[in-house]
Design an enzyme around this catalytic site. Sequence first.
Site: not given
Length: 456
Positions: A154, A89
């Site tokens: 994250e 991400d």
Amino acid sequence: MSSSAVTYARENYPRFLDELKALLRIPSISTLPENQGDCRHAAEVLEAELTRIGMENARLIETAGHPLVYADWLHAAGKPTALVYGHYDVQPPDPLDEWLSPPFEPTERNGNIYARGAVDDKGQVWAQVKALESLLAVDGKLPINVRVILEGEEEVGGEGIADFVASKPPELKADFALVSDTELFAPGLPTLCVGLRGMIYTELEVRGAKTDLHSGVYGGAAPNPFVALAQILAKLKDEDGHILIPGFYDDIIPPSPEELAAWDSLPFDEEHYRISEVGSRTLVGEAGYSVLERTWARPTVDVHGIPGGFTGAGAKTVIPAKAVAKVSMRLVPGMTPAKSFSLYKSYVENIAPAGVDVEVRLIHAGDPCLVRVDNPYVRAATRALKEVWGKETVFIRSGGSIPIVGDFDRHLVLPSVMMGFGLPDDNLHAPNEKFHLKNFELGIESIIRFLDETGA
């Protein structure tokens, strides 16, 4: 040593780079609901690639948010097991008008590749995957056992993988973790990060009247939540950067004299740092501490945004009913998120001005961590890095937070080898994020050599 794997990586580097560009074109922004499908697409691309290169049991593991990507290769009898971690991400690209090229159209210039996620963390994840491909392609096997776990949250706190790690699943049974989400201290200088700050991210909401009020009719009698919020925020730190929350510093474990001496020997130019990385008129922070100490080994309080009220064109004379601030704290070894949040919450509630109600909400948190440098995996990493980069490895800390490293330590008792290949000026979380192409290439070679050294 698998020099043939390094040769394979060099011969296939143009393809590796093209594949990375395809991954970077996927806008896998984890915080935006409209990009949920893009996050899954990125996960599926990684799952398919891990299968293609010869990893086994590749699959998506569903979480309450974006899926985890898992794969393994476990046929190196008697050898250690590595847990290879990264995240697919990325941060939102705003402000878009400051990008010199579109954030999701990777562009090469000045020896770098520019795109959101180029270095944080897709480029580094791809270096890990391509190192595994190179070894499997030429040897038909890996020198050690490897499990891969990649997450898609994250950048928004990593709650899905945190829950997964806390359950201690058999998929994560390993001897150490390899984390490539850090940077070199300086160009060409091989670096291992051995310490991270922890974090608590909060929202502070101040409420006054039951509804927005006319400032002419009620101004001078009605409490103004924005003024109250400003007064609270101003009391979190003094003018010298010292945090005013009682007890906040009590549990800090300071760096050893040996570590401080090692930091003093690093090639650090404070003025260059101020101009090229920070870009401010002067640097600030606690008196009596060097810049590296302040960013690596001291806690912080920062305000990230104050949404609300009237911010449109023209004027609107209103006293808003509420005001909100996003506030975070970086924590250092010895501190815990639970205690730090409790101290902060109690202090804010105690100093809140009359006439307003305050709510302090914890959004997400992560523990600080320190890694011992006298373990065999760190020693293998230093040998591998010297072979590739031709210099002795330096040990540093990072001011940033990788919450999963603390989770690996706390729940799985896994030491982490934080071997990253970014540079200090790579514009993480900012416009024009980049990854130095030579570091991408040498990063692949470094991971190949490291896995070889660990299995030797």
